[in-house]
Design a protein around this motif. Structure first.
Motif, PDB file in Angstrom:
ATOM      1  N   ALA A   9       0.825  -1.211   0.000  1.00 34.75           N
ATOM      2  CA  ALA A   9       0.000   0.000   0.000  1.00 34.75           C
ATOM      3  C   ALA A   9       0.859   1.259   0.000  1.00 34.75           C
ATOM      4  O   ALA A   9       0.491   2.275  -0.598  1.00 34.75           O
ATOM      5  CB  ALA A   9      -0.929  -0.007   1.213  1.00 34.75           C
ATOM      6  N   LEU A  10       2.028   1.185   0.644  1.00 36.07           N
ATOM      7  CA  LEU A  10       2.897   2.358   0.725  1.00 36.07           C
ATOM      8  C   LEU A  10       3.551   2.700  -0.614  1.00 36.07           C
ATOM      9  O   LEU A  10       3.943   3.846  -0.829  1.00 36.07           O
ATOM     10  CB  LEU A  10       3.985   2.133   1.780  1.00 36.07           C
ATOM     11  CG  LEU A  10       3.538   2.245   3.236  1.00 36.07           C
ATOM     12  CD1 LEU A  10       4.682   1.884   4.180  1.00 36.07           C
ATOM     13  CD2 LEU A  10       3.017   3.647   3.544  1.00 36.07           C
ATOM     14  N   ARG A  11       3.650   1.726  -1.496  1.00 33.06           N
ATOM     15  CA  ARG A  11       4.290   1.997  -2.790  1.00 33.06           C
ATOM     16  C   ARG A  11       3.543   3.073  -3.569  1.00 33.06           C
ATOM     17  O   ARG A  11       4.146   3.806  -4.354  1.00 33.06           O
ATOM     18  CB  ARG A  11       4.367   0.713  -3.623  1.00 33.06           C
ATOM     19  CG  ARG A  11       5.340  -0.316  -3.071  1.00 33.06           C
ATOM     20  CD  ARG A  11       5.596  -1.435  -4.070  1.00 33.06           C
ATOM     21  NE  ARG A  11       6.283  -2.543  -3.450  1.00 33.06           N
ATOM     22  CZ  ARG A  11       5.709  -3.677  -3.090  1.00 33.06           C
ATOM     23  NH1 ARG A  11       4.425  -3.864  -3.317  1.00 33.06           N
ATOM     24  NH2 ARG A  11       6.407  -4.647  -2.513  1.00 33.06           N
ATOM     25  N   THR A  12       2.234   3.159  -3.371  1.00 31.30           N
ATOM     26  CA  THR A  12       1.439   4.147  -4.108  1.00 31.30           C
ATOM     27  C   THR A  12       0.932   5.262  -3.198  1.00 31.30           C
ATOM     28  O   THR A  12       0.109   6.070  -3.623  1.00 31.30           O
ATOM     29  CB  THR A  12       0.246   3.460  -4.796  1.00 31.30           C
ATOM     30  OG1 THR A  12      -0.550   2.772  -3.809  1.00 31.30           O
ATOM     31  CG2 THR A  12       0.720   2.462  -5.842  1.00 31.30           C
ATOM     32  N   ALA A  13       1.390   5.301  -1.947  1.00 25.95           N
ATOM     33  CA  ALA A  13       0.925   6.334  -1.016  1.00 25.95           C
ATOM     34  C   ALA A  13       1.328   7.716  -1.521  1.00 25.95           C
ATOM     35  O   ALA A  13       2.447   7.917  -1.987  1.00 25.95           O
ATOM     36  CB  ALA A  13       1.505   6.089   0.372  1.00 25.95           C
ATOM     37  N   SER A  14       0.407   8.667  -1.404  1.00 28.91           N
ATOM     38  CA  SER A  14       0.691  10.029  -1.859  1.00 28.91           C
ATOM     39  C   SER A  14       0.318  11.080  -0.830  1.00 28.91           C
ATOM     40  O   SER A  14       0.663  12.247  -1.004  1.00 28.91           O
ATOM     41  CB  SER A  14      -0.066  10.312  -3.163  1.00 28.91           C
ATOM     42  OG  SER A  14      -1.473  10.192  -2.958  1.00 28.91           O
ATOM     43  N   GLU A  15      -0.379  10.702   0.249  1.00 29.41           N
ATOM     44  CA  GLU A  15      -0.854  11.690   1.209  1.00 29.41           C
ATOM     45  C   GLU A  15      -0.334  11.465   2.626  1.00 29.41           C
ATOM     46  O   GLU A  15       0.226  12.373   3.228  1.00 29.41           O
ATOM     47  CB  GLU A  15      -2.388  11.705   1.226  1.00 29.41           C
ATOM     48  CG  GLU A  15      -3.014  12.092  -0.104  1.00 29.41           C
ATOM     49  CD  GLU A  15      -4.522  12.033  -0.062  1.00 29.41           C
ATOM     50  OE1 GLU A  15      -5.089  11.917   1.056  1.00 29.41           O
ATOM     51  OE2 GLU A  15      -5.152  12.091  -1.130  1.00 29.41           O
ATOM     52  N   GLU A  16      -0.521  10.251   3.163  1.00 29.39           N
ATOM     53  CA  GLU A  16      -0.195  10.078   4.574  1.00 29.39           C
ATOM     54  C   GLU A  16       0.064   8.625   4.937  1.00 29.39           C
ATOM     55  O   GLU A  16      -0.450   7.700   4.298  1.00 29.39           O
ATOM     56  CB  GLU A  16      -1.352  10.600   5.450  1.00 29.39           C
ATOM     57  CG  GLU A  16      -2.632   9.795   5.259  1.00 29.39           C
ATOM     58  CD  GLU A  16      -3.877  10.449   5.803  1.00 29.39           C
ATOM     59  OE1 GLU A  16      -3.842  11.671   6.053  1.00 29.39           O
ATOM     60  OE2 GLU A  16      -4.885   9.747   5.973  1.00 29.39           O
ATOM     61  N   MET A  17       0.899   8.454   5.953  1.00 26.35           N
ATOM     62  CA  MET A  17       1.030   7.187   6.664  1.00 26.35           C
ATOM     63  C   MET A  17       0.985   7.522   8.147  1.00 26.35           C
ATOM     64  O   MET A  17       1.907   8.112   8.691  1.00 26.35           O
ATOM     65  CB  MET A  17       2.330   6.454   6.333  1.00 26.35           C
ATOM     66  CG  MET A  17       2.443   5.117   7.103  1.00 26.35           C
ATOM     67  SD  MET A  17       4.069   4.316   7.003  1.00 26.35           S
ATOM     68  CE  MET A  17       5.035   5.376   8.091  1.00 26.35           C
ATOM     69  N   TRP A  18      -0.118   7.177   8.797  1.00 26.77           N
ATOM     70  CA  TRP A  18      -0.289   7.439  10.215  1.00 26.77           C
ATOM     71  C   TRP A  18      -0.304   6.096  10.944  1.00 26.77           C
ATOM     72  O   TRP A  18      -1.058   5.188  10.576  1.00 26.77           O
ATOM     73  CB  TRP A  18      -1.597   8.174  10.483  1.00 26.77           C
ATOM     74  CG  TRP A  18      -1.604   9.587   9.962  1.00 26.77           C
ATOM     75  CD1 TRP A  18      -0.601  10.246   9.320  1.00 26.77           C
ATOM     76  CD2 TRP A  18      -2.698  10.507  10.029  1.00 26.77           C
ATOM     77  NE1 TRP A  18      -0.973  11.514   8.992  1.00 26.77           N
ATOM     78  CE2 TRP A  18      -2.259  11.720   9.417  1.00 26.77           C
ATOM     79  CE3 TRP A  18      -3.986  10.454  10.562  1.00 26.77           C
ATOM     80  CZ2 TRP A  18      -3.077  12.829   9.320  1.00 26.77           C
ATOM     81  CZ3 TRP A  18      -4.808  11.562  10.459  1.00 26.77           C
ATOM     82  CH2 TRP A  18      -4.358  12.745   9.851  1.00 26.77           C
ATOM     83  N   THR A  19       0.517   5.974  11.971  1.00 21.12           N
ATOM     84  CA  THR A  19       0.597   4.730  12.724  1.00 21.12           C
ATOM     85  C   THR A  19       0.371   5.003  14.206  1.00 21.12           C
ATOM     86  O   THR A  19       0.700   6.075  14.713  1.00 21.12           O
ATOM     87  CB  THR A  19       1.964   4.047  12.542  1.00 21.12           C
ATOM     88  OG1 THR A  19       2.986   4.851  13.150  1.00 21.12           O
ATOM     89  CG2 THR A  19       2.295   3.861  11.067  1.00 21.12           C
TER      90      THR A  19
END
Length: 316
Positions: A118-128
């Protein structure tokens, strides 16, 4: 369901029909089977090898009637589909169901692979959100995590990480998080209990397997828009009550996490009566916490408290 006529006609079919309509003789070498099946021509009973042409309008009406009957049968079949799907509860009650908007991932490795995908195409955010107590991690794992932060920030992706407040006292983890902040990530800590989750682009949600709480390795990948949006809102509420990494050294010994969350809300322009709904607190609780915070720092008014808070943030 009946078979539909064999259409469309080929150029040879059209040429053959015109030849039969002219003198009854088909074009040599041309197959007449499709024309006969459609009722466009019929063998001449009086002359072997010759045919009689029929009105193509009548043939077209027969084909239309067949198509209409087929459509009516298909519509009737489609109308029964809900009753077929209605049998699902009898199937699901004996099985763990993974539907089109949530998928059970059986292992931690499988979860990590899906997150990376999913992160390969992430463009806005990664919230953990990581509620667990800090542990000593393999330096290679930490380096890989830092590389991921750098790569995401280079792409302009917002990176937020919420941790248990205990990480501040764990040297290796504290050093890693300080470096992540230096790299452009946002890190906060929270004293209260919160769920483990990962949100990517407000589209992908990864959560623990709460269906079977004892299974600590499995988890769910959720893509339902409503559920992901709800988790996104929950994360923002937790974030509003947390303490930014840079603020921890400046005032953690004097104020509680809740008090700092209230001050941050005021600092961002919220009126005092708006702070409670934002942090899920009553007005009475907000007033009491501000009074306790004033006493802790020696301020007589909320204005003095905010001035003290501003100086502390500038020093941090």
């Amino acid at each position: 369901m009946p078979d539909l006529p064999d259409l469309p006609l080929s150029p040879d079919d059209r040429e053959t029909y015109r030849a039969v309509a002219t003198d009854g003789a088909p074009v040599a070498g041309h197959d007449v089977a499709r024309l006969v099946d459609l009722g466009l021509i019929a063998p001449n009973p009086d002359q072997d090898g010759r045919f009689i042409a029929h009105d193509p309008r009548a043939a077209a009406q027969r084909v239309l009637a067949q198509v209409q009957a087929t459509i009516a049968q298909a519509a009737s079949c489609m109308a029964e589909l809900p009753s077929v799907e209605g049998l699902a509860p009898a199937y699901d009650q004996h099985r763990w169901y993974s539907g089109p908007v949530s998928e059970l991932l059986q292992s931690r490795d499988e979860m990590n692979r899906r997150i990376q995908q999913a992160l390969r195409t992430a463009s806005e955010e990664m919230w953990t959100a990581q509620p667990g107590a800090p542990v000593d991690r393999d330096p290679e794992v930490q380096r890989a995590g830092m590389d991921r932060v750098l790569e995401l920030r280079h792409r302009g992706v917002s990176v937020r990480s919420l941790y248990n407040v205990a990480v501040r006292d764990h040297g290796p983890t504290a050093g890693h998080l300080a470096a992540a902040v230096e790299a452009g990530a946002e890190v906060s800590t929270l004293e209260e209990t919160f769920p483990r989750l990962v949100i990517i682009d407000n589209t992908h949600l990864f959560i623990d397997n709460c269906v079977l709480p004892g299974d600590k390795d499995a988890g769910w990948h959720v893509t339902d828009r409503a559920t992901v949006a709800w988790a996104h809102m929950l994360y923002q509420q937790l974030w509003a009550r947390s303490t930014r990494w840079q603020e921890g050294d400046a005032s953690s010994e004097m104020l509680t996490e809740r008090q700092k969350a209230i001050l941050r809300a005021l600092e961002e322009g919220e009126a005092q009566h708006q702070v409670g709904p934002r942090l899920s607190l009553s007005d009475r609780t907000v007033t009491k916490e501000l009074a306790t915070a004033r006493a802790a720092v020696g301020a007589q008014t909320v204005y003095q408290l905010m001035a003290w808070w501003g100086r502390r943030q500038a020093e941090a």
